[in-house]
Write a protein that holds these residues in place. Structure first.
Motif, PDB file in Angstrom:
ATOM      1  N   GLN A   4       0.820  -1.201   0.000  1.00 18.70           N
ATOM      2  CA  GLN A   4       0.000   0.000   0.000  1.00 18.70           C
ATOM      3  C   GLN A   4       0.858   1.256   0.000  1.00 18.70           C
ATOM      4  OE1 GLN A   4      -3.220   0.135  -0.504  1.00 18.70           O
ATOM      5  NE2 GLN A   4      -3.121   2.366  -0.481  1.00 18.70           N
ATOM      6  N   ASN A   7       2.081   1.750  -3.488  1.00 20.68           N
ATOM      7  CA  ASN A   7       0.996   2.245  -4.336  1.00 20.68           C
ATOM      8  C   ASN A   7       0.727   3.727  -4.098  1.00 20.68           C
ATOM      9  OD1 ASN A   7       0.543  -0.192  -5.607  1.00 20.68           O
ATOM     10  ND2 ASN A   7      -1.141  -0.816  -4.267  1.00 20.68           N
ATOM     11  N   ASP A   8       0.750   4.116  -2.826  1.00 17.18           N
ATOM     12  CA  ASP A   8       0.530   5.526  -2.497  1.00 17.18           C
ATOM     13  C   ASP A   8       1.620   6.407  -3.092  1.00 17.18           C
ATOM     14  OD1 ASP A   8      -1.782   5.030  -1.108  1.00 17.18           O
ATOM     15  OD2 ASP A   8      -0.835   5.001   0.874  1.00 17.18           O
ATOM     16  N   ARG A  11       1.191   6.753  -6.722  1.00 16.05           N
ATOM     17  CA  ARG A  11       0.035   7.631  -6.958  1.00 16.05           C
ATOM     18  C   ARG A  11       0.435   9.096  -6.819  1.00 16.05           C
ATOM     19  NH1 ARG A  11      -5.143   7.374  -2.885  1.00 16.05           N
ATOM     20  NH2 ARG A  11      -6.267   9.244  -3.595  1.00 16.05           N
ATOM     21  N   SER A  82      -0.204  15.383  -2.221  1.00 16.93           N
ATOM     22  CA  SER A  82      -0.692  14.295  -1.362  1.00 16.93           C
ATOM     23  C   SER A  82      -1.722  14.713  -0.325  1.00 16.93           C
ATOM     24  CB  SER A  82       0.504  13.663  -0.630  1.00 16.93           C
ATOM     25  OG  SER A  82       1.149  14.633   0.206  1.00 16.93           O
ATOM     26  N   SER A  85      -5.293  13.241  -0.599  1.00 17.71           N
ATOM     27  CA  SER A  85      -5.385  11.828  -0.989  1.00 17.71           C
ATOM     28  C   SER A  85      -6.345  11.028  -0.106  1.00 17.71           C
ATOM     29  CB  SER A  85      -4.004  11.180  -0.979  1.00 17.71           C
ATOM     30  OG  SER A  85      -3.409  11.258   0.307  1.00 17.71           O
ATOM     31  N   MET A  86      -6.261  11.197   1.206  1.00 17.41           N
ATOM     32  CA  MET A  86      -7.139  10.422   2.078  1.00 17.41           C
ATOM     33  C   MET A  86      -8.582  10.907   1.973  1.00 17.41           C
ATOM     34  SD  MET A  86      -6.577   9.273   6.053  1.00 17.41           S
ATOM     35  CE  MET A  86      -7.313  10.658   6.899  1.00 17.41           C
ATOM     36  N   ASP A  89      -9.970   9.294  -1.062  1.00 19.49           N
ATOM     37  CA  ASP A  89     -10.253   7.873  -0.823  1.00 19.49           C
ATOM     38  C   ASP A  89     -11.609   7.689  -0.142  1.00 19.49           C
ATOM     39  OD1 ASP A  89      -7.851   7.278  -1.931  1.00 19.49           O
ATOM     40  OD2 ASP A  89      -6.857   6.690  -0.064  1.00 19.49           O
ATOM     41  N   TYR A  95     -11.567   3.935   0.060  1.00 24.16           N
ATOM     42  CA  TYR A  95     -11.211   3.630   1.457  1.00 24.16           C
ATOM     43  C   TYR A  95     -11.831   2.310   1.899  1.00 24.16           C
ATOM     44  CZ  TYR A  95     -11.616   4.089   6.573  1.00 24.16           C
ATOM     45  OH  TYR A  95     -11.597   3.863   7.937  1.00 24.16           O
ATOM     46  N   TYR A 107      -4.013   0.567   7.246  1.00 27.21           N
ATOM     47  CA  TYR A 107      -4.275   1.583   6.225  1.00 27.21           C
ATOM     48  C   TYR A 107      -3.781   2.945   6.690  1.00 27.21           C
ATOM     49  CZ  TYR A 107      -6.803   5.165   3.645  1.00 27.21           C
ATOM     50  OH  TYR A 107      -7.116   6.295   2.921  1.00 27.21           O
ATOM     51  N   ARG A 111      -0.689   5.122   5.089  1.00 28.55           N
ATOM     52  CA  ARG A 111      -0.922   6.459   4.540  1.00 28.55           C
ATOM     53  C   ARG A 111      -0.016   7.485   5.228  1.00 28.55           C
ATOM     54  NH1 ARG A 111      -4.658   8.416   1.294  1.00 28.55           N
ATOM     55  NH2 ARG A 111      -4.085   6.444   0.298  1.00 28.55           N
ATOM     56  N   SER A 114       3.622   6.907   3.892  1.00 25.83           N
ATOM     57  CA  SER A 114       3.790   7.313   2.496  1.00 25.83           C
ATOM     58  C   SER A 114       3.775   8.832   2.351  1.00 25.83           C
ATOM     59  CB  SER A 114       2.699   6.685   1.622  1.00 25.83           C
ATOM     60  OG  SER A 114       1.409   7.094   2.030  1.00 25.83           O
TER      61      SER A 114
END
Length: 264
Positions: A4, A7-8, A11, A82, A85-86, A89, A95, A107, A111, A114
């Motif tokens: 993850q 991936n973050d 992204r 960034s 980002s959350m 999600d 999410y 998670y 996050r 990252s």
């Protein structure tokens, strides 16, 4: 969790806003390099001894307008990519999809890590590049106290700067990295209370800029982050180290506590 985090980071790196941040940092860097490469024209009387790269690179002091601008824009550089980002999600439902594959705790940790890595790197990397480019023009000599560019000798680490400037610069860059990561944490924490997409970026910037204004109004401007994060900050007495690391840890603890109870 490692997957993850990767991936973050991908992204963030391939985000459209990354181009904007890159252009912003590159513009300030090029502006600074072009100006200070011509020392006979731009800095004929400022320095009283042979000029060192430690006197003129982007992170040396707030004397160059480019340095002042770069450090004042720290929250924008760190969070423009960034920061939302959350929030995205949670609004998009991504999410919930992630929670089918990983624990909620994992998670939020992924996050935080990252965004910490991306935030610190996005701010410090342009400074590193600027230092090496300026080193092509100026010698890597020890800076001289008489130039008045570096920290006060009476400060805790003042002597280290004039004896081992490279070691001192690395230490300050670590502090800058941690502080930028802490700003990312504040953005994440803000997301829990946000109703609009821009709030996780705007609130940290407002806090940062507000602190700058307050410090200048009460005449303690050297304690403002955009000044004490500079290598040439006059008040390097260890306070900036404490502020950066305590903020990082405190925000992480509150963020994880809030995240464990969070339900959309």
């Amino acid at each position: 969790m490692r997957h993850q985090i990767k991936n973050d980071l991908k992204r963030f790196i391939f985000s459209k806003n990354t181009v904007i941040v890159f252009a912003m940092c590159a513009t300030i860097n090029i502006w600074h390099i072009v100006q200070y490469y011509n020392r006979e024209v731009y800095i004929p009387k400022l320095y009283y001894t042979p000029i060192s790269v430690f006197d003129v690179w982007l992170g040396s002091s707030a004397i160059p307008i480019q340095s002042f601008a770069y450090f004042l824009l720290l929250p924008v550089i760190v969070l423009l990519v960034s920061g939302t980002s959350m929030f995205d999600d949670m609004i998009s439902g991504y999410y919930y999809q992630l929670l089918f594959r990983m624990k909620k705790r994992d998670y939020f940790i992924a996050r935080y890590i990252s965004m910490f890595i991306y935030g610190g790197t996005s701010f410090v990397l342009p400074l590193v590049i600027n230092f090496f480019i300026m080193a092509l023009k100026y010698p890597i000599n020890r800076p001289e106290i008489i130039n008045g560019i570096g920290p006060e000798v009476s400060n805790v680490l003042g002597n280290v700067y004039y004896l081992k400037p490279g070691l001192y610069v690395i230490g300050i860059m670590i502090v800058q990295f941690v502080f930028a990561g802490a700003m990312s944490g504040i953005s994440l924490l803000t997301t829990f209370y946000s109703s609009y997409r821009f709030e996780p970026v705007l609130v940290p910037f407002a806090l940062y800029f507000g602190l700058y204004c307050i410090c200048n109004v009460v005449d303690v401007g050297d304690f403002s982050p955009n000044y004490f994060l500079l290598v040439g900050g006059k008040n390097h007495d260890g306070l900036e180290f404490l502020i950066s690391f305590v903020t990082l840890v405190a925000v992480f603890i509150v963020f994880m506590k809030k995240g464990s109870k969070y339900e959309i």
